[in-house]
Each structure stands twice: as structure tokens, then as C-alpha cells.
Scaffold this motif. Structure first.
Motif, short mmCIF file in Angstrom:
data_model
loop_
_atom_site.label_atom_id
_atom_site.label_comp_id
_atom_site.label_asym_id
_atom_site.label_seq_id
_atom_site.Cartn_x
_atom_site.Cartn_y
_atom_site.Cartn_z
N MET A 1 6.73 25.03 -32.33
CA MET A 1 8.03 25.65 -32.84
C MET A 1 8.69 24.78 -33.85
O MET A 1 8.64 23.47 -33.40
N PRO A 2 9.20 25.22 -34.87
CA PRO A 2 9.55 24.22 -36.03
C PRO A 2 10.81 23.46 -35.48
O PRO A 2 11.50 24.00 -34.53
N PHE A 3 10.80 22.39 -36.13
CA PHE A 3 12.22 21.51 -35.95
C PHE A 3 13.46 22.10 -36.52
O PHE A 3 13.34 22.46 -37.49
N VAL A 4 14.40 22.18 -35.56
CA VAL A 4 15.84 22.42 -36.15
C VAL A 4 16.86 21.59 -35.36
O VAL A 4 16.69 20.87 -34.35
N GLU A 5 17.85 21.63 -36.09
CA GLU A 5 19.21 20.82 -35.66
C GLU A 5 20.35 21.91 -35.19
O GLU A 5 20.47 22.80 -35.60
N LYS A 6 20.85 21.22 -34.44
CA LYS A 6 22.08 22.06 -33.68
C LYS A 6 23.37 22.48 -34.82
O LYS A 6 23.25 21.74 -35.91
N GLY A 7 23.65 23.58 -34.56
CA GLY A 7 24.61 24.07 -35.83
C GLY A 7 23.86 24.83 -37.10
O GLY A 7 24.44 25.31 -37.71
N MET A 8 22.41 24.92 -37.10
CA MET A 8 21.64 25.33 -38.13
C MET A 8 21.59 26.92 -37.85
O MET A 8 21.83 27.26 -36.79
N THR A 9 21.76 27.55 -39.02
CA THR A 9 21.50 29.08 -38.93
C THR A 9 20.02 29.28 -39.35
O THR A 9 19.42 28.88 -40.46
N VAL A 10 19.24 29.92 -38.45
CA VAL A 10 17.74 30.41 -38.43
C VAL A 10 17.57 31.61 -38.54
O VAL A 10 17.79 32.53 -37.58
N GLY A 11 16.74 32.53 -39.21
CA GLY A 11 15.99 33.88 -39.37
C GLY A 11 14.88 33.80 -38.46
O GLY A 11 13.79 32.76 -38.71
N LEU A 12 14.68 34.67 -37.66
CA LEU A 12 13.26 34.84 -37.04
C LEU A 12 12.44 36.19 -37.40
O LEU A 12 13.16 37.17 -37.23
N PHE A 13 11.61 35.90 -38.28
CA PHE A 13 10.93 36.92 -38.73
C PHE A 13 9.42 37.23 -38.29
O PHE A 13 8.44 36.27 -38.86
N GLY A 14 9.26 37.92 -37.30
CA GLY A 14 7.98 38.20 -36.62
C GLY A 14 7.09 39.25 -37.03
O GLY A 14 7.68 40.28 -37.37
N GLY A 15 5.67 39.08 -36.63
CA GLY A 15 4.95 40.29 -37.04
C GLY A 15 3.65 40.01 -36.94
O GLY A 15 3.11 38.93 -36.82
N SER A 16 2.56 40.89 -37.06
CA SER A 16 1.09 40.64 -37.03
C SER A 16 0.72 40.11 -38.43
O SER A 16 -0.11 39.59 -38.37
N PHE A 17 1.42 40.70 -39.50
CA PHE A 17 0.95 40.32 -40.95
C PHE A 17 -0.46 40.42 -40.98
O PHE A 17 -1.18 39.28 -41.35
N ASN A 18 -0.93 41.55 -40.83
CA ASN A 18 -2.41 41.90 -40.93
C ASN A 18 -2.89 42.62 -42.13
O ASN A 18 -3.09 43.90 -41.73
N ALA A 79 2.98 29.91 -35.50
CA ALA A 79 2.27 30.77 -34.34
C ALA A 79 2.43 30.29 -33.13
O ALA A 79 1.45 30.36 -32.21
N PHE A 80 3.61 29.69 -32.69
CA PHE A 80 3.91 29.22 -31.45
C PHE A 80 3.68 30.17 -30.27
O PHE A 80 3.67 29.58 -29.20
N GLU A 81 3.65 31.39 -30.65
CA GLU A 81 3.65 32.28 -29.35
C GLU A 81 2.31 32.20 -28.54
O GLU A 81 2.25 32.43 -27.41
N ALA A 82 1.25 32.05 -29.68
CA ALA A 82 -0.10 31.86 -28.95
C ALA A 82 -0.17 30.69 -28.02
O ALA A 82 -0.59 30.87 -26.96
N ALA A 83 0.54 29.71 -28.46
CA ALA A 83 0.67 28.29 -27.54
C ALA A 83 1.34 28.57 -26.26
O ALA A 83 1.09 27.85 -25.20
N TYR A 84 2.39 29.31 -26.22
CA TYR A 84 3.15 29.70 -25.07
C TYR A 84 2.50 30.78 -24.27
O TYR A 84 3.21 31.18 -23.42
N ASN A 85 1.51 31.67 -24.73
CA ASN A 85 1.18 32.78 -24.24
C ASN A 85 2.19 33.84 -24.20
O ASN A 85 2.31 34.54 -23.05
N VAL A 86 3.13 34.00 -25.22
CA VAL A 86 4.02 34.85 -25.05
C VAL A 86 3.59 36.19 -25.91
O VAL A 86 2.90 35.93 -26.70
N ARG A 87 3.65 37.38 -25.47
CA ARG A 87 3.23 38.70 -25.91
C ARG A 87 4.44 39.58 -26.56
O ARG A 87 4.21 40.09 -27.43
#
Length: 198
Positions: A1-18, A79-87
Motif C-alpha cells: 500500500m502506498p505511503f500517505v500522511e494524515k490529512g492527505m486527500t487520496v483518490g482510489l482508482f481501481g480496476g483490472s486494466f486489461n 497491486a496490494f489487493e493480491a498481497a492481502y488476498n482481497v477480491r
């Protein structure tokens, strides 16, 4: 998971990108600018439960191709979902929320996903976890009026002029952002109908 600091605003753009393409890069760029984000996580998923995975390229290959599309240091390909086995997205967002207290996240998706959003597992839970920014895609402009998600959470819709406030708003909160649109699609690229642009 990328490093972030408290107070930051972060977009989450997910997909298979295939595969990933310039249209995805455009969504990321519009999101950074219109939402005034500190970071955007380009989350490459191991697989999409709603899509046929027979033609899914290996995760490492899709990750590499996504990185080739990125030209802004604020975009973090992961691709941290793979490391955490999240589907499922609902589980991904719960994990992100638990591990990053004090960070303001917003889920980002193309308008082409809005029509079927109610088919996602625990879709209402997703909408109640983080604000959502829906980015316009060709042929999907009216989805923000007709989709089940839009109707269910109509009371929580932000005017797109207020998009910079979205990430810090309590969920449910969402907006539809109009802007430049790319006609590229991963399906068309896989089928050889168009070439991927860099």
C-alpha cells in the motif's frame, strides 16, 4: 500500500486494466485536477468477479503497463489487493480505511461502471465507506441520472463545482464530473479493434 500522511486527500482508482490505456490515464488526470488530490492510487486488481477472466493478462504484466501510462509523481500504481488476498471492492475499502486513519479517500470510477454498480457486492456499503467521484465516459453521460446508485443516493450528490470538497466530506457523498472523454476501451483493444495509445 502506498505511503500517505494524515490529512492527505487520496483518490482510489481501481480496476483490472486489461490492458490499461490513455483513457484510464485521462480519468486519473481529471481526478487529480478536479478533486484537487494529493495522491491517486491506481489499484490494479487480481481479477474482477463480474468479468470473464479467461482473457485476463497476468497481474505483473498489467502492473507494468499501468506504470508506463503514468507521468505524474502523485499517481502511485499498486497491486496490494493480491498481497492481502482481497477480491471485492467493499473489502478493499474497509482495509484501506482501517490502515490509514486520518487520510481522506475518495473512490474514483468511470461512468461506464455506474450503470452496473448495484451489481457489485455490498455496493451500498462501498458508498457508505468513502465519497465517490464518477468521471464521464463516452455513452455513459446519462448514467448519473438513471442508475440505481444515483437514484438511491440522490440526496448525497455534490454539484461538480464542489468536487474539491468531496474527499473531505463524510460518506455517502458523490459527484459526477464532466470533461474530456476518451473513446478507448480495454475490450476493444483486446479484440484488436483499436490500438492502445501511450
Amino acid at each position: 500500500m502506498p505511503f500517505v500522511e494524515k490529512g492527505m486527500t487520496v483518490g482510489l482508482f481501481g480496476g483490472s486494466f486489461n490492458p490499461p490505456h490513455a483513457g484510464h490515464a485521462l480519468v486519473a488526470e481529471i481526478s487529480l485536477r478536479r478533486l484537487q488530490l494529493d495522491q491517486l492510487w491506481w489499484i490494479v486488481t487480481p481479477g474482477n468477479p463480474l468479468k470473464d477472466t479467461r482473457h485476463l493478462a497476468p497481474l505483473a504484466e498489467r502492473l507494468k503497463l499501468c506504470e508506463q501510462q503514468v507521468h505524474d509523481p502523485r499517481i502511485k500504481v499498486t497491486a496490494f489487493e493480491a498481497a492481502y488476498n482481497v477480491r471485492y471492492t467493499a473489502d478493499t475499502l474497509a482495509l484501506i480505511k482501517a490502515r490509514n486513519p486520518g487520510v481522506h479517500f475518495v473512490w474514483i470510477m468511470g461512468a461506464d461502471n455506474l450503470a452496473d454498480f448495484h451489481r457489485w457486492q455490498r455496493w451500498q456499503k462501498i458508498a457508505m465507506t468513502f465519497p465517490i467521484a464518477v468521471i464521464d465516459r463516452p455513452g455513459s453521460t446519462l448514467a448519473f441520472l438513471s442508475s440505481r446508485m444515483a437514484k438511491t443516493f440522490d440526496y448525497a450528490r455534490f454539484d461538480e463545482d464542489d468536487a474539491p470538497l468531496l474527499a473531505r466530506a463524510p460518506a455517502p457523498a458523490w459527484t459526477f464530473i464532466h470533461g474530456p472523454r476518451s473513446s478507448l476501451s480495454s475490450t476493444a483493444i483486446r479484440n484488436g479493434a483499436v490500438k492502445r495509445q501511450k
